[in-house]
Write a protein that holds these residues in place. Structure first.
Motif, short mmCIF file in Angstrom:
data_model
loop_
_atom_site.label_atom_id
_atom_site.label_comp_id
_atom_site.label_asym_id
_atom_site.label_seq_id
_atom_site.Cartn_x
_atom_site.Cartn_y
_atom_site.Cartn_z
N ASP A 245 3.52 1.86 -1.81
CA ASP A 245 4.37 1.96 -3.01
C ASP A 245 4.58 3.41 -3.45
OD1 ASP A 245 4.69 -0.76 -3.10
OD2 ASP A 245 3.71 -1.04 -5.05
N GLU A 246 3.50 4.17 -3.59
CA GLU A 246 3.65 5.56 -4.06
C GLU A 246 4.47 6.38 -3.07
OE1 GLU A 246 0.59 3.95 -6.60
OE2 GLU A 246 0.74 3.96 -4.42
N ASN B 132 -1.48 8.28 -2.15
CA ASN B 132 -1.16 7.95 -3.53
C ASN B 132 -1.26 9.11 -4.50
OD1 ASN B 132 -4.02 8.04 -3.26
ND2 ASN B 132 -4.24 6.86 -5.13
N GLN C 81 -4.00 1.60 -10.22
CA GLN C 81 -3.73 1.44 -8.79
C GLN C 81 -4.68 0.44 -8.16
OE1 GLN C 81 -3.95 5.59 -7.72
NE2 GLN C 81 -1.72 5.86 -7.82
N LEU D 181 -8.35 6.41 -6.54
CA LEU D 181 -7.28 5.57 -7.06
C LEU D 181 -7.52 5.39 -8.55
CD1 LEU D 181 -7.53 4.52 -3.94
CD2 LEU D 181 -6.19 2.59 -4.77
N ASP E 84 0.83 -1.21 0.00
CA ASP E 84 0.00 0.00 0.00
C ASP E 84 0.86 1.26 0.00
OD1 ASP E 84 -2.21 -1.61 0.11
OD2 ASP E 84 -3.03 -0.73 1.94
#
Length: 289
Positions: free
Chosen positions: A42-43, A273, A179, A175, A40
């Motif tokens: 990652d961004e 994100n 995503q 999202l 979760d």
């Protein structure tokens, strides 16, 4: 940027971490929410790594690629997760770090930063970002989360599971289609019969039965000496406005070390994100450096 995948032995259990910016000089722990995984983040990991931070994103015990607990009654609780975090600091030779925690990850960070249960971490967490987490949570929202987390769906196809995630996690905010697909792919496991289900141990919700006051953390919050940033989803049903008011009047809030940002278009919890959220976290961490 491609992250590294690491497996560590923490508190006697194998814990998986996704690590962004492995060679960067400053550390950030980014810890996910109750029924989620480190992917979760990652961004956030990519964003912070591009600005000089090594970002360590653990899968909590019983989630993602980490081991499931053989003793769920004792180990699915914040105190044991804090033990895991302390060992993670030791395993990765982390002398100090910033902490970004979504929901449960923020609660674990509060315990670690306060230093009551893991005194070896006292003074080693430079700042704390609470992503829609507080030292007191709304009972109705906990019941809602328990309802879906304790009864994970079983789907015939990944697309069906994605449809479930889109509905259950609608409060995450916007999202992209890409995503949503990645969220699904990184948080599913295939069962022996070929169907798919979320990638966590359903027994982890026993935390709410065996440790009913686990998320009542005022004692720890009041001992925080670090700057704290609260990102509250503007539509959150978990972190109530009256609790935020209490946070402002005690602990780091009373000392002028609490910053609160209301995140529009989100409930529980902002997905971290989009640029506005990512830049807010980066600016806070940089200021604390």
């Amino acid at each position: 940027m491609t992250p590294a995948s690491q497996y560590l032995s923490c508190a006697g259990r194998e814990i998986h971490c996704t690590v962004w910016g492995a060679n960067q000089p400053r550390d950030v722990i980014a810890w996910h929410g109750l029924a989620r995984t480190g992917r979760d983040m990652d961004e956030l990991g990519q964003h912070l790594a591009a600005h000089g931070y090594r970002v360590i994103c653990p899968d909590t015990l019983g989630r993602g690629y980490s081991q499931w607990s053989p003793e769920p009654e004792q180990e699915y609780c914040l105190a044991f997760y804090a033990r895991i975090a302390a060992d993670l600091f030791a395993q990765l030779d982390i002398r100090s770090a910033h902490w970004v925690g979504t929901s449960m990850g923020g609660a674990i960070g509060t315990l670690c930063a306060a230093g009551l249960q893991q005194p070896q971490l006292r003074g080693r967490i430079n700042s704390l970002v609470l992503n829609d987490n507080a030292p007191q949570l709304a009972d109705a929202a906990i019941a809602r989360i328990r309802a879906y987390a304790g009864n994970p769906p079983v789907s015939n196809t990944l697309s069906e599971l994605e449809a479930f995630f889109r509905e259950a996690y609608r409060p995450f905010g916007w999202l992209s289609d890409e995503q949503w697909r990645r969220l699904t792919e990184t948080s599913m496991r295939r069962l022996p019969d070929g169907r798919v289900t979320p990638h966590y141990d359903p027994a982890m919700v026993q935390q709410f039965v065996n440790h009913p006051d686990d998320y009542l953390l005022w004692e720890h919050y009041d001992r925080l000496t670090q700057p704290v940033l609260l990102l509250r989803g503007a539509e959150s049903d978990l972190v109530l406005p009256e609790v935020v008011d209490r946070m402002r009047s005690r602990g780091p809030g009373q000392a002028g070390r609490l910053q609160v940002i209301e995140v529009p278009g989100c409930g529980h919890a902002p997905a971290l994100n989009v640029p506005a959220q990512l830049d807010a976290v980066l600016a806070f961490i940089r200021a604390c450096d």
